[in-house]
Design a protein around this motif. Sequence first.
Motif, short mmCIF file in Angstrom:
data_model
loop_
_atom_site.label_atom_id
_atom_site.label_comp_id
_atom_site.label_asym_id
_atom_site.label_seq_id
_atom_site.Cartn_x
_atom_site.Cartn_y
_atom_site.Cartn_z
N GLU A 314 0.80 -1.22 0.00
CA GLU A 314 0.00 0.00 0.00
C GLU A 314 0.83 1.27 0.00
O GLU A 314 0.49 2.25 -0.65
N ASP A 315 1.95 1.29 0.76
CA ASP A 315 2.66 2.55 0.97
C ASP A 315 4.15 2.27 1.12
O ASP A 315 4.58 1.70 2.12
N ARG A 318 6.05 3.61 4.39
CA ARG A 318 5.90 2.92 5.69
C ARG A 318 6.85 1.75 5.82
O ARG A 318 7.11 1.27 6.93
N GLU A 324 -0.12 -4.12 8.40
CA GLU A 324 -1.17 -3.82 7.42
C GLU A 324 -0.66 -2.91 6.30
O GLU A 324 -1.23 -1.87 5.99
N ASN A 325 0.43 -3.35 5.69
CA ASN A 325 0.98 -2.61 4.55
C ASN A 325 1.30 -3.55 3.40
O ASN A 325 1.12 -3.18 2.24
#
Length: 483
Positions: A314-315, A318, A324-325
């Motif tokens: 996702e990012d 991070r 949760e990525n």
Amino acid sequence: GRRVVICESHSTPGGAAHGFQRKLPKDGGEFSFDTGPSFFSGLSDPKGARINPLKAVLDLLDVQLPCHQYRSFGLCLPEGDFLHTPEFGEQILRQVSGPSASREWEGLLTAMKPLAALVEALPVPALRLDAGALLTVAPFLPRFLAAGPLNAQQLNDPFARTVERLCFCLSGLPADGTVTAEMAMMFGEFYKPQAIMDYPVGGVKSLVEALVKGLESHGGSLRLNTPVKQLVMSSGTCHGVELVNGDVLEASSVVCNVSAWDLPKLLPTSVSSQTWCRERAAMPATKSFMHLHVGFDARSLELKQLQPHYICLEDWTRGVEAEENAVLISIPSVEDPSLAPEDCGVLHAYTPATEPWERWKDLDRRSAEYKALKEQRAEFLWKQLERIIPDLRQRSKVHMIGTPLTHQRFLNRHQGSYGPRIKAGEAEFPGASTPIAGLVLCGDSCFPGIGVPAVAGSGLLAAHATGLETLPAQLKELQRLFS
């Protein structure tokens, strides 16, 4: 030349690589799932034993493992969705990382070629940790010297450059904690013009079945539901195991594959207090996982248009270790329709060693609090899967959510972890030998480390560490494998 008995505490072989089935009621069919490992290469390569210790073990055992072959996997990145191939593609690199990316990538490939050649030049089956290495390594030295031994030191250095997501899939650590040797093996396998990836026909349980067949065809035996209570010791020597049921098996050598944290539980108090055992048990553990296994209705869904694997992120800012990525996804039904009923498929999504044990350790698995947290923490997995199959929840016929407690319970993993968190450049995985005569170790708490191929390599090294009397057989097999 040894008679081998394997004591397996579980009801099925394979450890963290076993398979399991779920039947639908009213004869709705059966779904077959992999517990975890599903991403393999080199298994169908006739010369794969040079670089992949798992392939070497299969060849040594003379067992065949039919595999589906494929050349690409999906990347769901913040910049968009892409297809990864051995060529990787200048257009993709430019779009993700800017106009200089393709030049940087070519530079990286050029730098990795001699390191990949070093890894291939000295295969794991040739290694020993005693004087016999002078004989087993000798036939490979010309090729090793030609590959440039001055580069060998780099293989133990951290690989702290550009390919963090790829490192993380292999070792559970980002680039600054992953040894260059592991990445050199990956580059040597994935970016050859003819590079392919493998998925065992019938699922990863077929790989385990092949290993069991090899064991039994060479006179060995496997005992399921046979947990070991403790190692049997006398005068500083290990000469067998005591089972939970009270039986004692005498042995000339004991090869133990429990984790560094579980080993002290098997040793008498007088031994478990020794420095070497405390040092092993003090190794930090990687984080655990969230798992989501789904059996789904595939009607009107072109499975063959999907990829067998996806990496979702996702990012970038991070980092790949953030909660949760990142998610890894396996959809083996793309290649193997036998894993699900007609017009159905199976998949497995998981967070790659980013779920903290502390969040779960005090929960009762039967409590409402636990069940609610499972659903909450699985939501991120569902959302990543819906990037690939938007209506997956409506298609789902069966789904199972796994947590760190699940990982601990069914795979017997300390704190549900992926294994030791040993960062390259700061520490090294210990070898197979121990200060206790008759006891050698293998598994992902030993060199070469975490992952199915690495653990297979640790098994080879453990076999060689049982004594110099194994040397003639090893030399014979090396001649057969690599002549």
